[in-house]
Design a protein around this motif. Structure first.
Motif, mmCIF file in Angstrom:
data_model
loop_
_atom_site.group_PDB
_atom_site.id
_atom_site.type_symbol
_atom_site.label_atom_id
_atom_site.label_comp_id
_atom_site.label_asym_id
_atom_site.label_seq_id
_atom_site.Cartn_x
_atom_site.Cartn_y
_atom_site.Cartn_z
ATOM 1 N N TYR A 7 0.843 -1.202 0.000
ATOM 2 C CA TYR A 7 0.000 0.000 0.000
ATOM 3 C C TYR A 7 0.875 1.247 0.000
ATOM 4 N N GLY A 8 0.336 2.353 -0.503
ATOM 5 C CA GLY A 8 1.052 3.623 -0.468
ATOM 6 C C GLY A 8 0.181 4.769 -0.934
ATOM 7 N N LEU A 28 -7.852 0.084 -1.410
ATOM 8 C CA LEU A 28 -6.576 -0.102 -0.740
ATOM 9 C C LEU A 28 -6.125 1.117 0.055
ATOM 10 N N PHE A 29 -6.723 2.248 -0.183
ATOM 11 C CA PHE A 29 -6.266 3.482 0.452
ATOM 12 C C PHE A 29 -6.847 3.603 1.862
ATOM 13 N N ASP A 30 -5.969 3.880 2.847
ATOM 14 C CA ASP A 30 -6.421 4.105 4.213
ATOM 15 C C ASP A 30 -5.688 5.312 4.798
ATOM 16 N N GLU A 31 -5.904 5.585 6.073
ATOM 17 C CA GLU A 31 -5.338 6.794 6.680
ATOM 18 C C GLU A 31 -3.814 6.806 6.753
ATOM 19 N N TRP A 32 -3.177 5.639 6.631
ATOM 20 C CA TRP A 32 -1.712 5.559 6.686
ATOM 21 C C TRP A 32 -1.056 5.715 5.315
ATOM 22 N N CYS A 33 -1.798 5.559 4.256
ATOM 23 C CA CYS A 33 -1.231 5.597 2.904
ATOM 24 C C CYS A 33 -0.489 6.893 2.563
ATOM 25 N N PRO A 34 -0.972 8.075 2.963
ATOM 26 C CA PRO A 34 -0.223 9.286 2.617
ATOM 27 C C PRO A 34 1.152 9.367 3.279
ATOM 28 N N LEU A 35 1.374 8.594 4.335
ATOM 29 C CA LEU A 35 2.600 8.702 5.116
ATOM 30 C C LEU A 35 3.740 7.826 4.603
ATOM 31 N N LYS A 63 -10.098 5.094 -7.822
ATOM 32 C CA LYS A 63 -9.275 5.354 -6.660
ATOM 33 C C LYS A 63 -10.065 6.109 -5.608
ATOM 34 N N ASP A 64 -9.556 6.076 -4.394
ATOM 35 C CA ASP A 64 -10.091 6.885 -3.309
ATOM 36 C C ASP A 64 -9.834 8.350 -3.648
ATOM 37 N N LYS A 65 -10.682 9.239 -3.195
ATOM 38 C CA LYS A 65 -10.523 10.652 -3.541
ATOM 39 C C LYS A 65 -9.230 11.241 -2.998
ATOM 40 N N GLN A 66 -8.625 10.629 -1.969
ATOM 41 C CA GLN A 66 -7.365 11.122 -1.414
ATOM 42 C C GLN A 66 -6.133 10.496 -2.058
ATOM 43 N N SER A 67 -6.306 9.439 -2.817
ATOM 44 C CA SER A 67 -5.179 8.736 -3.431
ATOM 45 C C SER A 67 -4.614 9.516 -4.615
ATOM 46 N N LYS A 68 -3.318 9.311 -4.857
ATOM 47 C CA LYS A 68 -2.642 9.956 -5.984
ATOM 48 C C LYS A 68 -2.625 9.077 -7.237
#
Length: 80
Positions: A7-8, A28-35, A63-68
């Motif tokens: 994940y990332g 796959l995107f969760d609260e830790w992915c941006p880090l 993708k999740d709205k926060q994912s790149k």
């Protein structure tokens, strides 16, 4: 049975089907992915009987709205 995934920040959404059944989506995107990037196990549903089971995995391009991005990084197929 499941997948060992990486994940990332650019993790997307994938779908899987067991034994030709309906597809289930996994975000796959969760609260830790941006880090950071990290390994995570994504488990499939538990089956009532032990048997060979065809698995189909596909990237949705969503993708999740926060994912790149929409990445899916499979490190290993896990089974018992």
């Amino acid at each position: 049975m499941g997948l060992l995934l990486f994940y990332g920040p650019d993790s997307g959404i994938f779908e899987y089907s067991l034994n030709g059944g309906p597809f289930s989506a996994v975000n796959l995107f969760d609260e830790w992915c941006p880090l950071a990037f990290r390994p995570i196990v994504a488990m499939f549903e538990i089956q009532k009987q032990r048997q060979e089971l065809p698995v189909t995995v596909r990237i949705t391009g969503e993708k999740d709205k926060q994912s790149k991005g929409t990445s899916l990084r499979i490190l290993k197929l896990m089974y018992n």
